[in-house]
Each structure stands twice: as C-alpha cells, then as structure tokens.
Design an enzyme around this catalytic site. Structure first.
Site, PDB file in Angstrom:
ATOM      1  CD  GLU A  98     -18.077 -19.845  -8.188  1.00 26.42           C
ATOM      2  OE1 GLU A  98     -17.795 -19.603  -7.005  1.00 26.42           O
ATOM      3  OE2 GLU A  98     -17.218 -20.070  -9.064  1.00 26.42           O
ATOM      4  CG  ASP A  99     -18.012 -16.168  -5.765  1.00 29.09           C
ATOM      5  OD1 ASP A  99     -17.995 -16.829  -6.827  1.00 29.09           O
ATOM      6  OD2 ASP A  99     -16.999 -15.577  -5.336  1.00 29.09           O
ATOM      7  CG  ASP A 102     -17.207 -12.306 -14.891  1.00 31.16           C
ATOM      8  OD1 ASP A 102     -18.008 -11.603 -15.505  1.00 31.16           O
ATOM      9  OD2 ASP A 102     -16.014 -11.978 -14.716  1.00 31.16           O
ATOM     10  CG  PHE A 151     -14.476  -6.245  -9.587  1.00 29.55           C
ATOM     11  CD1 PHE A 151     -14.163  -7.453 -10.202  1.00 29.55           C
ATOM     12  CD2 PHE A 151     -14.030  -6.009  -8.290  1.00 29.55           C
ATOM     13  CE1 PHE A 151     -13.423  -8.418  -9.534  1.00 29.55           C
ATOM     14  CE2 PHE A 151     -13.282  -6.970  -7.622  1.00 29.55           C
ATOM     15  CZ  PHE A 151     -12.970  -8.167  -8.244  1.00 29.55           C
ATOM     16  CG  ASP A 158     -10.980 -11.604  -3.293  1.00 26.72           C
ATOM     17  OD1 ASP A 158     -11.710 -12.171  -4.129  1.00 26.72           O
ATOM     18  OD2 ASP A 158      -9.745 -11.550  -3.404  1.00 26.72           O
ATOM     19  NE  ARG A 164     -11.531 -13.808   0.331  1.00 28.10           N
ATOM     20  CZ  ARG A 164     -11.645 -14.206  -0.932  1.00 28.10           C
ATOM     21  NH1 ARG A 164     -12.838 -14.318  -1.484  1.00 28.10           N
ATOM     22  NH2 ARG A 164     -10.571 -14.486  -1.642  1.00 28.10           N
TER      23      ARG A 164
HETATM   24  P1  5GP Z   1     -15.759 -16.895 -14.477  1.00 27.01           P
HETATM   25  O1  5GP Z   1     -14.911 -18.090 -14.705  1.00 27.01           O
HETATM   26  O2  5GP Z   1     -17.228 -17.142 -14.569  1.00 27.01           O
HETATM   27  O3  5GP Z   1     -15.318 -15.731 -15.335  1.00 27.01           O
HETATM   28  O4  5GP Z   1     -15.410 -16.345 -13.058  1.00 27.01           O
HETATM   29  C1  5GP Z   1     -15.887 -16.807 -11.879  1.00 27.01           C
HETATM   30  C2  5GP Z   1     -15.010 -16.299 -10.756  1.00 27.01           C
HETATM   31  O5  5GP Z   1     -14.473 -14.997 -11.053  1.00 27.01           O
HETATM   32  C3  5GP Z   1     -15.808 -16.097  -9.492  1.00 27.01           C
HETATM   33  O6  5GP Z   1     -15.833 -17.262  -8.736  1.00 27.01           O
HETATM   34  C4  5GP Z   1     -15.041 -14.982  -8.805  1.00 27.01           C
HETATM   35  O7  5GP Z   1     -13.980 -15.520  -8.065  1.00 27.01           O
HETATM   36  C5  5GP Z   1     -14.462 -14.156  -9.934  1.00 27.01           C
HETATM   37  N1  5GP Z   1     -15.269 -12.966 -10.226  1.00 27.01           N
HETATM   38  C6  5GP Z   1     -15.998 -12.720 -11.330  1.00 27.01           C
HETATM   39  N2  5GP Z   1     -16.615 -11.524 -11.253  1.00 27.01           N
HETATM   40  C7  5GP Z   1     -16.270 -11.009 -10.056  1.00 27.01           C
HETATM   41  C8  5GP Z   1     -16.620  -9.793  -9.375  1.00 27.01           C
HETATM   42  O8  5GP Z   1     -17.373  -8.923  -9.838  1.00 27.01           O
HETATM   43  N3  5GP Z   1     -16.067  -9.642  -8.143  1.00 27.01           N
HETATM   44  C9  5GP Z   1     -15.233 -10.538  -7.568  1.00 27.01           C
HETATM   45  N4  5GP Z   1     -14.748 -10.262  -6.366  1.00 27.01           N
HETATM   46  N5  5GP Z   1     -14.902 -11.702  -8.181  1.00 27.01           N
HETATM   47  C10 5GP Z   1     -15.421 -11.923  -9.402  1.00 27.01           C
END
Ligand code: 5GP
Length: 174
Positions: A98-99, A102, A151, A158, A164
């Site tokens: 995963e990237d 959050d 963010f 993105d 990206r």
């Molecule tokens: P979670 O479900 O943990 O809140 O979110 C995970 C997803 O939210 C990540 O895979 C990503 O797509 C998006 N996301 C969360 N924080 C960021 C951020 O700082 N930048 C970007 N571009 N995407 C984020």
C-alpha cells in the site's frame, strides 16, 4: 522543476534508500518462499515496482483497486472493491503493498476481506504511515516512513489524478 505549491517532504533519494532497506528485510523474512505481492491501485504502483526490483527472492504480483478519496482529500470511510484479484490466494504467502495508511479503514477492510480467502500468511507493507489520523487500530508489518498529518502527493500518490509522476514525495500547499 517543482511547482511553487509543492514542498518536498521526502526526496527521491531518501525514498529509494528506504525502499531498498525494506526490500532487504522482506527478502530475508520470506527467504525460501515466493510471496504474492498485492499492489493496491493506483497509488502503490511506483512503490511496488521499485520494491520488487530490489528484492532477491522470487515473487508473484497481482492488483486490487478499492474506492478511495476520489476528488476530495478527506476520507469517506466507505471501502468498495473496484477491481478484484485475478487468482485465488488460498495457501499463499500474501503481502499487501500500500502507499499510505491514514485512517486505517482501507487496510483493515482489505485484510479482513483477504484473510477470509484463506492465505497461508497475510502481511502489509506500506511506504507511508500517518498514525495521527487513525480511526481503527491498525499496525502495518513493514513501514517505510511515519509522516505527520499532511496531504502528500508524488511517488504514485495523487491529488485528483495529478502529480503521481513526481519522483519526490511532496506536500501540496493550499
Ligand atoms: P485510509 O483508509 O487509511 O484512510 O486511507 C488510505 C488511502 O487514502 C490511501 O491508499 C490513499 O489512497 C489515500 N490517502 C490517505 N492519505 C493520503 C495523502 O496524504 N495523500 C494522498 N494522495 N492519498 C492519501
């Protein structure tokens, strides 16, 4: 050249060094095995492709797409599978790539969904972790960088499908 609205948080060099460190740890941990790495589209694509080229074990790869923020920068909390795996993961050593973690909602859901398919093992590697925004308890097995609640874009991540391609990880300033 980096635009004025962007501030570099992690340079391409810093990311490259850390990804190689993660790759050696993963290679050691999975020595003698051939894990299936599941990239979460689209943000993890660059991380996955850099990571696998630094591994010294054989791997298979597959991809899943789940619903994310769309055009907004706040989590909807809703997780939906938009593209599922091509093949069964039963009895395989599975590592989700995963990237960023959050709120933790996406990966908690994905882990639960994939564990019901009976893999032999199931772990998570994330490049980035933003623990301040966690809504559910979630600890990745491998984490590249813990970052503050900003963010970020670039290195696969993105904003509204832009940025990206940036080699650095940047903060998008308002
Ligand atoms: P979670 O479900 O943990 O809140 O979110 C995970 C997803 O939210 C990540 O895979 C990503 O797509 C998006 N996301 C969360 N924080 C960021 C951020 O700082 N930048 C970007 N571009 N995407 C984020």
């Amino acid at each position: 050249m980096v635009e004025e609205r962007l501030e570099v948080m992690l340079s391409a060099e810093e990311i490259g060094k850390r990804v190689r460190e993660m790759a050696s740890k993963i290679s050691a941990d999975y020595k003698g095995r051939k894990p299936l790495l599941i990239g979460v589209l689209k943000g993890a694509v660059i991380f996955l492709s850099d990571l696998i080229r630094s591994l010294d074990i054989p791997v298979e790869i597959d991809f899943m797409a789940v619903s994310s923020y769309g055009a907004d920068t706040a989590s909807s909390g809703v997780v939906r599978i938009q593209k599922d795996l091509d093949r069964s993961i039963k009895d395989k050593d599975v590592l989700i790539i995963e990237d960023i973690v959050d709120t933790g909602l996406t990966l908690s859901y994905l882990k639960e969904n994939l564990s019901s398919r009976q893999p032999k093992t199931l772990k998570v590697a994330t490049l980035l972790d933003k623990p301040e925004r966690r809504e559910v308890v979630f600890d990745p097995d491998y984490c590249g960088f813990t970052i503050p609640d900003r963010f970020v874009i670039g290195y696969g991540l993105d904003y509204n499908e832009d940025y990206r391609q940036l080699a650095d990880l940047c903060i998008l300033k308002a």
